[in-house]
Motif scaffolding. Structure first.
Motif, PDB file in Angstrom:
ATOM      1  N   ASP A   6       0.928  -1.177   0.040  1.00 53.42           N
ATOM      2  CA  ASP A   6       0.098   0.193   0.054  1.00 53.42           C
ATOM      3  C   ASP A   6       0.883   1.368   0.101  1.00 53.42           C
ATOM      4  N   LEU A   7       1.977   1.113   0.646  1.00 60.10           N
ATOM      5  CA  LEU A   7       3.018   2.320   0.564  1.00 60.10           C
ATOM      6  C   LEU A   7       3.544   2.576  -0.468  1.00 60.10           C
ATOM      7  N   LEU A   8       3.934   1.368  -1.275  1.00 59.54           N
ATOM      8  CA  LEU A   8       4.731   1.463  -2.488  1.00 59.54           C
ATOM      9  C   LEU A   8       3.816   1.818  -3.696  1.00 59.54           C
ATOM     10  N   GLN A   9       2.817   1.060  -4.004  1.00 56.29           N
ATOM     11  CA  GLN A   9       2.045   1.320  -5.100  1.00 56.29           C
ATOM     12  C   GLN A   9       1.776   2.490  -5.649  1.00 56.29           C
ATOM     13  N   PRO A  10       1.254   3.805  -4.765  1.00 59.50           N
ATOM     14  CA  PRO A  10       1.209   5.106  -5.136  1.00 59.50           C
ATOM     15  C   PRO A  10       2.564   5.658  -5.841  1.00 59.50           C
ATOM     16  N   VAL A  11       3.701   5.267  -5.103  1.00 62.82           N
ATOM     17  CA  VAL A  11       4.930   5.826  -5.640  1.00 62.82           C
ATOM     18  C   VAL A  11       5.238   5.194  -6.798  1.00 62.82           C
ATOM     19  N   LEU A  12       5.346   3.861  -7.213  1.00 61.27           N
ATOM     20  CA  LEU A  12       5.738   3.288  -8.482  1.00 61.27           C
ATOM     21  C   LEU A  12       4.397   3.496  -9.602  1.00 61.27           C
ATOM     22  N   SER A  13       3.289   3.871  -9.040  1.00 65.65           N
ATOM     23  CA  SER A  13       2.442   4.496 -10.208  1.00 65.65           C
ATOM     24  C   SER A  13       2.682   5.906 -10.679  1.00 65.65           C
ATOM     25  N   ASP A  14       3.613   6.677 -10.292  1.00 66.15           N
ATOM     26  CA  ASP A  14       3.686   7.978 -10.766  1.00 66.15           C
ATOM     27  C   ASP A  14       4.555   7.986 -11.897  1.00 66.15           C
ATOM     28  N   PRO A  15       3.974   8.563 -12.916  1.00 67.85           N
ATOM     29  CA  PRO A  15       5.090   8.697 -14.124  1.00 67.85           C
ATOM     30  C   PRO A  15       6.104   9.458 -14.015  1.00 67.85           C
ATOM     31  N   ARG A  16       6.173  10.487 -12.859  1.00 64.34           N
ATOM     32  CA  ARG A  16       7.266  11.256 -12.809  1.00 64.34           C
ATOM     33  C   ARG A  16       8.503  10.291 -12.110  1.00 64.34           C
ATOM     34  N   VAL A  17       8.232   9.534 -11.160  1.00 64.60           N
ATOM     35  CA  VAL A  17       9.225   8.482 -10.682  1.00 64.60           C
ATOM     36  C   VAL A  17       9.720   7.569 -11.595  1.00 64.60           C
ATOM     37  N   ILE A  18       9.153   7.049 -12.665  1.00 66.44           N
ATOM     38  CA  ILE A  18       9.732   6.165 -13.593  1.00 66.44           C
ATOM     39  C   ILE A  18      10.561   6.871 -14.663  1.00 66.44           C
ATOM     40  N   ALA A  19       9.922   8.211 -14.968  1.00 64.43           N
ATOM     41  CA  ALA A  19      10.907   9.268 -15.756  1.00 64.43           C
ATOM     42  C   ALA A  19      12.009   9.473 -15.149  1.00 64.43           C
ATOM     43  N   ALA A  20      12.110   9.900 -13.713  1.00 63.62           N
ATOM     44  CA  ALA A  20      13.112  10.374 -13.269  1.00 63.62           C
ATOM     45  C   ALA A  20      14.203   8.998 -13.166  1.00 63.62           C
ATOM     46  N   TRP A  21      13.710   7.899 -13.019  1.00 62.84           N
ATOM     47  CA  TRP A  21      14.416   6.918 -12.936  1.00 62.84           C
ATOM     48  C   TRP A  21      15.266   6.447 -14.361  1.00 62.84           C
ATOM     49  N   ALA A  22      14.559   6.669 -15.221  1.00 63.90           N
ATOM     50  CA  ALA A  22      15.070   6.456 -16.698  1.00 63.90           C
ATOM     51  C   ALA A  22      16.180   7.364 -16.977  1.00 63.90           C
ATOM     52  N   VAL A  23      16.127   8.601 -16.369  1.00 64.01           N
ATOM     53  CA  VAL A  23      17.256   9.458 -16.601  1.00 64.01           C
ATOM     54  C   VAL A  23      18.475   8.927 -15.749  1.00 64.01           C
ATOM     55  N   VAL A  24      17.939   8.743 -14.525  1.00 63.70           N
ATOM     56  CA  VAL A  24      19.184   8.060 -13.594  1.00 63.70           C
ATOM     57  C   VAL A  24      20.049   6.919 -14.324  1.00 63.70           C
ATOM     58  N   VAL A  25      19.076   5.994 -14.859  1.00 61.73           N
ATOM     59  CA  VAL A  25      19.934   4.749 -15.398  1.00 61.73           C
ATOM     60  C   VAL A  25      20.680   5.217 -16.414  1.00 61.73           C
ATOM     61  N   VAL A  26      20.351   6.006 -17.409  1.00 59.46           N
ATOM     62  CA  VAL A  26      20.822   6.490 -18.471  1.00 59.46           C
ATOM     63  C   VAL A  26      22.185   7.146 -18.145  1.00 59.46           C
ATOM     64  N   ALA A  27      22.235   7.996 -17.056  1.00 56.40           N
ATOM     65  CA  ALA A  27      23.419   8.543 -16.540  1.00 56.40           C
ATOM     66  C   ALA A  27      24.571   7.620 -16.106  1.00 56.40           C
ATOM     67  N   ALA A  28      23.849   6.520 -15.087  1.00 54.05           N
ATOM     68  CA  ALA A  28      24.689   5.249 -14.730  1.00 54.05           C
ATOM     69  C   ALA A  28      25.446   4.436 -15.665  1.00 54.05           C
ATOM     70  N   LEU A  29      24.516   4.288 -16.921  1.00 54.00           N
ATOM     71  CA  LEU A  29      25.236   3.535 -18.033  1.00 54.00           C
ATOM     72  C   LEU A  29      26.094   4.256 -18.612  1.00 54.00           C
ATOM     73  N   ALA A  30      26.197   5.554 -18.646  1.00 55.66           N
ATOM     74  CA  ALA A  30      27.073   6.369 -19.240  1.00 55.66           C
ATOM     75  C   ALA A  30      28.400   6.483 -18.295  1.00 55.66           C
ATOM     76  N   VAL A  31      28.238   6.488 -17.134  1.00 56.35           N
ATOM     77  CA  VAL A  31      29.437   6.392 -16.360  1.00 56.35           C
ATOM     78  C   VAL A  31      30.167   5.021 -16.333  1.00 56.35           C
ATOM     79  N   LEU A  32      29.476   3.999 -16.416  1.00 55.34           N
ATOM     80  CA  LEU A  32      29.883   2.639 -16.671  1.00 55.34           C
ATOM     81  C   LEU A  32      30.737   2.379 -17.887  1.00 55.34           C
ATOM     82  N   TRP A  33      30.074   2.818 -18.800  1.00 54.51           N
ATOM     83  CA  TRP A  33      30.795   2.739 -20.340  1.00 54.51           C
ATOM     84  C   TRP A  33      32.087   3.604 -20.552  1.00 54.51           C
TER      85      TRP A  33
END
Length: 237
Positions: free
Chosen positions: A17-44
């Motif tokens: 019940d705590l996580l579902q509202p957070v994980l359902s927010d499009p802003r959260v997954i959009a921000a996560w996508a940006v963070v993942v791209v940055a992490a991949l850039a650092v890795l490579w």
């Protein structure tokens, strides 16, 4: 079994019940996508500038780990996967072993969930079974394939993979699939929760499998992947 599952669902209900509202927010997954791209850039950047000595397999493994888990995966690479680590240990070997398992099982889990739940819309039990099957097949193949390439006989490679990989794959996928279905069993493939629940569950699966891999490395069932610092020395020679 159904009674046990029901009790586990009741215990996990507050977290769901705590996580579902957070994980359902499009802003959260959009921000996560940006963070993942940055992490991949650092890795490579780090692999190309400082860690070319890593074999192609491990470069692919770390790419998938960071793709699944973003900065969490990058942190694991930084601690255990770079040639610059000052010393190796059972804990670092366990991290590399878990990362290797995670790269294949994660791909299988994504394929299984997308196909069984997102496209075919199967019942929860069938989704769990199909996803586990894909995850096990992908993780198993990622172990057997390199062994055969190294000259190990197919029969020996299969037997080795069965006893060395089955415990960690099983724990990883019970936790990951269980978490995903707890959070997003009713989500459609077009829902944000479908994808964010899958992403969240993958990292929990890694955390669950890590102590299993440490134990397997400690008792000698698994080798825990080569020390990357030694690869740097071999490349220099």
């Amino acid at each position: 079994m159904q009674g046990l599952v029901g009790r586990l669902e009741q215990l996990a209900a507050p977290a769901r019940d705590l996580l579902q509202p957070v994980l359902s927010d499009p802003r959260v997954i959009a921000a996560w996508a940006v963070v993942v791209v940055a992490a991949l850039a650092v890795l490579w950047w780090d692999i190309r500038a400082r860690n070319q000595a890593l074999p192609s397999l491990m470069k692919g493994v770390w790419t998938l780990v960071v793709l699944y888990s973003g900065p969490f995966g990058l942190g694991i690479y930084w601690v255990a996967g770079r040639t610059q680590i000052d010393h190796d240990s059972v804990w670092r070997r366990g991290l590399r072993s878990t990362a290797h398992c995670y790269s294949g099982c994660g791909a299988g889990e994504v394929v299984g969930i997308v196909l069984a739940q997102g496209i075919l819309g199967l019942a929860v039990g069938w989704v769990a079974a199909a996803t586990f099957g894909f995850a096990y097949l992908f993780g198993f193949s990622l172990t057997v394939g390199p062994l055969v390439q190294e000259g190990v006989g197919l029969r020996e490679a299969v037997v080795d993979a069965l006893y060395s990989e089955t415990p960690s794959i099983t724990v990883m996928e019970i936790v990951a699939i269980g978490t995903d279905l707890l959070l997003a069993a009713e989500a459609a493939i077009t829902d944000v929760l479908f994808w964010s629940g899958l992403i969240f569950s993958l990292s929990l699966g890694f955390l669950a499998a890590y102590p299993v891999n440490v134990a397997l490395v400690h008792v000698g069932v698994k080798e825990g992947m080569d020390n990357p610092a030694e690869m740097e020395g071999q490349a220099a020679d």
